[in-house]
Design a protein around this motif. Structure first.
Motif, mmCIF file in Angstrom:
data_model
loop_
_atom_site.group_PDB
_atom_site.id
_atom_site.type_symbol
_atom_site.label_atom_id
_atom_site.label_comp_id
_atom_site.label_asym_id
_atom_site.label_seq_id
_atom_site.Cartn_x
_atom_site.Cartn_y
_atom_site.Cartn_z
ATOM 1 N N ASP A 74 52.969 -19.276 79.898
ATOM 2 C CA ASP A 74 52.648 -18.460 78.736
ATOM 3 C C ASP A 74 52.236 -19.264 77.505
ATOM 4 O OD1 ASP A 74 53.030 -16.066 80.087
ATOM 5 O OD2 ASP A 74 55.180 -16.074 79.719
ATOM 6 N N ASP A 75 51.959 -20.551 77.665
ATOM 7 C CA ASP A 75 51.353 -21.304 76.574
ATOM 8 C C ASP A 75 49.966 -20.735 76.281
ATOM 9 O OD1 ASP A 75 53.493 -23.019 76.417
ATOM 10 O OD2 ASP A 75 52.549 -24.603 77.603
ATOM 11 N N LEU A 76 49.566 -20.862 75.028
ATOM 12 C CA LEU A 76 48.204 -20.484 74.662
ATOM 13 C C LEU A 76 47.291 -21.683 74.804
ATOM 14 C CD1 LEU A 76 48.788 -18.425 71.377
ATOM 15 C CD2 LEU A 76 48.567 -17.570 73.706
ATOM 16 N N LEU A 77 46.078 -21.458 75.267
ATOM 17 C CA LEU A 77 45.077 -22.508 75.258
ATOM 18 C C LEU A 77 44.487 -22.623 73.857
ATOM 19 C CD1 LEU A 77 43.121 -22.023 78.600
ATOM 20 C CD2 LEU A 77 44.972 -23.605 78.082
ATOM 21 N N ILE B 95 46.380 -21.677 85.689
ATOM 22 C CA ILE B 95 45.168 -22.003 84.947
ATOM 23 C C ILE B 95 44.834 -20.877 83.975
ATOM 24 C CG2 ILE B 95 44.207 -23.451 86.772
ATOM 25 C CD1 ILE B 95 42.320 -21.111 87.472
ATOM 26 N N GLN B 96 45.703 -19.862 83.933
ATOM 27 C CA GLN B 96 45.513 -18.744 83.025
ATOM 28 C C GLN B 96 46.441 -18.887 81.824
ATOM 29 O OE1 GLN B 96 45.091 -14.920 85.396
ATOM 30 N NE2 GLN B 96 45.869 -16.310 86.954
ATOM 31 N N ALA B 97 46.227 -18.058 80.830
ATOM 32 C CA ALA B 97 47.034 -18.075 79.614
ATOM 33 C C ALA B 97 46.934 -16.706 78.963
ATOM 34 C CB ALA B 97 46.537 -19.162 78.655
ATOM 35 N N PRO B 98 47.854 -16.395 78.048
ATOM 36 C CA PRO B 98 47.786 -15.087 77.388
ATOM 37 C C PRO B 98 46.469 -14.830 76.660
ATOM 38 C CG PRO B 98 49.923 -16.091 77.019
ATOM 39 C CD PRO B 98 49.072 -17.143 77.667
ATOM 40 N N ASN B 99 45.822 -15.903 76.195
ATOM 41 C CA ASN B 99 44.581 -15.726 75.435
ATOM 42 C C ASN B 99 43.326 -15.973 76.273
ATOM 43 O OD1 ASN B 99 45.254 -18.478 75.537
ATOM 44 N ND2 ASN B 99 44.214 -18.933 73.600
ATOM 45 N N SER C 163 42.041 -9.503 77.576
ATOM 46 C CA SER C 163 42.908 -10.661 77.787
ATOM 47 C C SER C 163 44.281 -10.236 78.308
ATOM 48 C CB SER C 163 43.083 -11.445 76.484
ATOM 49 O OG SER C 163 43.919 -10.736 75.582
ATOM 50 N N HIS C 164 45.040 -11.222 78.808
ATOM 51 C CA HIS C 164 46.426 -10.962 79.196
ATOM 52 C C HIS C 164 47.210 -10.421 78.009
ATOM 53 C CE1 HIS C 164 46.705 -12.918 83.240
ATOM 54 N NE2 HIS C 164 45.612 -13.534 82.808
ATOM 55 N N ASP C 165 47.028 -11.032 76.849
ATOM 56 C CA ASP C 165 47.757 -10.588 75.659
ATOM 57 C C ASP C 165 47.360 -9.182 75.265
ATOM 58 O OD1 ASP C 165 49.574 -11.244 73.328
ATOM 59 O OD2 ASP C 165 47.715 -10.787 72.239
ATOM 60 N N ASN C 166 46.080 -8.841 75.384
ATOM 61 C CA ASN C 166 45.670 -7.458 75.120
ATOM 62 C C ASN C 166 46.521 -6.486 75.923
ATOM 63 O OD1 ASN C 166 42.115 -8.284 74.952
ATOM 64 N ND2 ASN C 166 43.547 -7.986 73.286
ATOM 65 N N TYR C 167 46.611 -6.716 77.230
ATOM 66 C CA TYR C 167 47.358 -5.819 78.109
ATOM 67 C C TYR C 167 48.851 -5.794 77.769
ATOM 68 C CZ TYR C 167 43.681 -4.813 81.581
ATOM 69 O OH TYR C 167 42.575 -4.352 82.230
#
Length: 732
Positions: A87-90, A286-290, A311-315
């Protein structure tokens, strides 16, 4: 002038606290900065001031573009992989992107709802599974038997689907398209795509082969999951034109056309059995919330649909805020999925919110909107129901028709009860007391009706995707069923405003979702302006569409909806028009068509659809269609009039039974003119009056092309289809 207001294959132990790491070999070590908390995000410059004062553009940082930072951070970049927490942001500079593998700077705030820690869909799913592993998650009725899946099984099957997708050749950041009616396989395919680093992409089941081909090509889909042979045939027609497409999976029925790389659902799930967990973990991390989680393709009225990157964070952020604000009870809610999952409204409310809050989702039958939905309601008895306005209108018409056949005494009791219901619903919505006699009305009418409909334990009734008529809202309100309107769009991950307990006004679209802002851009003298959005619900951008991105985000990074609205003194939002639908007459008068069309439909119960004409014309005219029966196999309108329409015609002395009869019946034509005259009395000016009209021989429909997948009117297409009829209005 502007104004701002304001959830290990088949293992029993699902350990959420385990630290997930990814270590991809292949090159010298580098370090890169990753943002892990809102505070660190602010320190790294990844949080704007909440008002759009930050740089924008399409040059978002991708995994391969992360710049090395000397002696800073504890995250390693090796080759094209990143060793990091899930869950780190890129690191990203811009609020928007057009790149499928891009990352964006989240619209986070320094405090409040907008400052809450971002998470991925995978984390949200795991959190729910850990809390309610053996709760019912999904249920579908096949061959007369409900097949049920727990959250533990749901999670495991999604991971297995992910492994199979990898084995089939799914590459990171490529699409997994899903074409078919709502089902457990739809959900599992979508989540499997997410686990495997792909992008879940819904396709409307009503799309033509060519339209399916466009979405598959634009999303660079490697795999498409189809419902049945009918959908399979569409893909086979266009497969040769799709260089990225590697496999097709069919999730119901026997695969009738056996060719290479076409699999049944059972074959598909077995296909990835030998894929190791490590391969799945690599794809997950390789994914992230953003970063982009999925693509929603807008139905659009002209041109090809645009790929909306969610985005993941959107959802995860939106699901959390919606559920908490409408008081969803974790692990207790029951919903029925029947609206198209390729549309953001159904996807968010029936899928993502249920995933977040451990809700049980029952799938309706494919013929739900042809009549079977009410039977499913009665069998399942959902606690929440969300539908499009046309469904609520059909139920209204059916109940009104049945009520008219009752005895005189029964009708009097019903009228008395409905008066109590109307006043009680309004009082309840705003924290007031129910009127005297309400409890009696509840026993005699409301409770019985809800039981009859299967809605006796339903506590939330929602409507969205299109405007709903005031008459419909008032009808259900009088039966102690308050329908809450939801307003938003694909580009804001579904909701922006909605009505709730304690904050409800009929005909408004409610107040803002927690943590978002509204700005009314370029307000006129009546305080109407373009509705613009700000918050973590705002999408990443349009896939490979820089000009469209620039158009919707403007120069200020606010999402410009294209809708016109106003706020009242209590902060409730009202939609008053749409910029692209606004009619500008030859005399320069600006006319919003929807209110006028609603006034005509309110005055004439026989009218199904109507469309105002008049852009660059000397006066307004209108195309009108009548309510007719449907061919239940094709959903095409028939010539025969509905029972409700026949009943109304009889009340005005007409014996018409078909559209053709109505076109030649003077009493019908006179009654429609009277209805148009009644609507004209509500006009704000002479220029807003309908001067000519005609009845079309067929109702608007999805198969006919006049309506989109969510039953929205496709105005430019109707104008082209009926060009000769429209031109005749204005011939001298």
């Amino acid at each position: 002038m502007a104004m701002a207001t304001g959830q290990e294959s088949q293992k029993e132990d699902l350990n959420m606290n385990q630290s997930h790491k990814l270590d991809l070999s292949g090159g010298g070590e580098q370090t890169a900065e990753l943002v892990t908390t809102p505070v660190e995000a602010a320190a790294a410059g990844d949080i704007g001031d909440g008002m759009g004062n930050s740089s924008s553009g399409t040059g978002a940082v991708t995994l391969t573009q992360i710049q090395p930072l000397s002696e800073k951070g504890d995250v390693k970049v090796v080759g094209n992989g990143v060793k990091k927490e899930l869950d780190d942001l890129l690191k990203a500079t811009n609020l928007t992107t057009t790149s499928i593998d891009g990352a964006v700077r989240l619209r986070m705030e320094n405090e409040g709802y907008g400052a809450e820690k971002p998470i991925t869909v995978q984390t949200m799913f795991l959190q729910t599974v850990q809390q309610v592993p053996d709760n019912l998650a999904l249920a579908v009725k096949r061959n007369g038997i409900w097949e049920k899946i727990t959250f533990r099984e749901y999670y495991n099957q999604s991971q297995q689907a992910a492994k199979s997708l990898i084995k089939l050749g799914l590459e990171p950041h490529h699409g997994v398209s899903i074409l078919g009616f709502n089902s457990p396989e739809w959900y599992i395919s979508f989540l499997g795509a997410v686990f495997a680093g792909g992008k879940g992409t819904g396709i409307y089941a009503t799309n033509t082969a060519e339209a399916c081909g466009y979405v598959l090509k634009n999303s660079r889909s490697n795999v498409v999951v189809v419902e049945n042979h009918a959908q399979l045939k569409k893909i086979l027609q266009v497969w040769e034109e799709l260089p990225d497409l590697k496999a097709i999976v069919q999730y119901t029925g026997e695969v009738a056309e056996r060719k290479d790389n076409i699999y049944s659902w059972a074959e598909f799930l077995q296909f990835g059995k030998d894929v190791p967990d490590s391969a799945l973990e690599e794809r997950t991390l390789i994914q992230a919330p953003n970063t982009c989680c999925s693509l929603i393709y807008t139905s659009g009225t002209t041109g090809n649909p645009k790929g909306v990157m969610i985005s993941h964070d959107n959802y995860t952020w939106v699901a959390d805020k919606v559920g908490r604000q409408i008081k969803v009870v974790f692990g207790k809610e029951i919903s029925i999925s029947f609206l198209p999952l390729s549309h953001i409204a159904a996807q968010m409310l029936d899928f993502i919110v249920a995933l977040k809050f451990g809700g049980a989702v029952y799938f309706a039958q494919p013929d739900a909107l042809k009549g079977s939905l009410l039977e499913t309601w009665k069998e399942v008895r959902p606690t929440t129901v969300f539908a499009v306005p046309r469904l609520w209108e059909k139920i209204n018409e059916r109940l009104a028709s049945e009520g008219s056949k009752r005895s005189n005494m029964a009708r009097k009791i019903s009228a008395w009860a409905r008066d109590k219901g109307r006043r009680g619903s309004q009082a309840q919505s705003n924290g007031g007391s129910k009127p005297w006699g309400w409890s009696i009305a509840n026993i005699l009418v409301f409770r019985k009706l809800k039981t009859l409909l299967g809605l006796d334990r339903c506590k939330l009734f929602g409507s969205g995707a299109a405007p709903i008529m005031k008459d419909t809202l008032e009808f259900f309100s009088s039966l102690n069923i308050r329908i809450d309107e939801v307003y938003g769009m694909s580009e804001c991950t579904g909701p922006h405003t909605f009505n709730t307990d304690g904050a409800y006004k009929m005909t408004s679209v409610g107040k803002e979702m927690w943590g978002v802002k509204t700005r009314l851009h370029e307000m006129d003298h009546e305080s109407n302006g373009e509705i613009c959005f700000w918050g973590r619900h705002v999408f990443m951008g349009y896939l490979n569409e820089p000009e469209k991105n620039k158009e919707i985000f403007g120069d200020d990074d606010w999402l410009h909806s294209g809708d016109i609205g106003r706020h009242d003194e209590d902060g409730f939002l009202y939609i008053t028009g749409r910029i692209k639908e606004l009619i500008i007459t030859a005399g320069g008068e600006n006319v919003a068509p929807v209110p006028i069309e609603d006034n005509v439909k309110e005055a004439l119960p026989c009218v199904s659809n109507c469309m105002l004409i008049g852009d660059k014309r000397k006066f307004l005219s209108m195309l009108i269609t009548l309510k007719t029966d449907l061919n239940l196999d094709t959903n095409e309108p028939l010539d025969t009039l509905t029972k409700e329409t026949l009943s109304w015609y009889q009340s005005i002395g007409s014996q018409a039974r078909t559209v053709e009869d109505a076109l030649n019946d003077k009493s019908v034509l006179q009654a429609i003119q009277a209805g148009v005259d009644k609507a004209n009395k509500k006009a704000v000016s002479n220029a807003a009056r309908v001067q000519k009209w005609t009845i079309l021989p067929k109702d608007f429909s999805l198969p006919g092309g006049e309506l989109g997948p969510t039953l929205k009117l496709r105005r430019p297409i109707v104008v082209k289809m009926y060009d000769k009829t429209i031109s005749a209005f204005y011939e001298e």
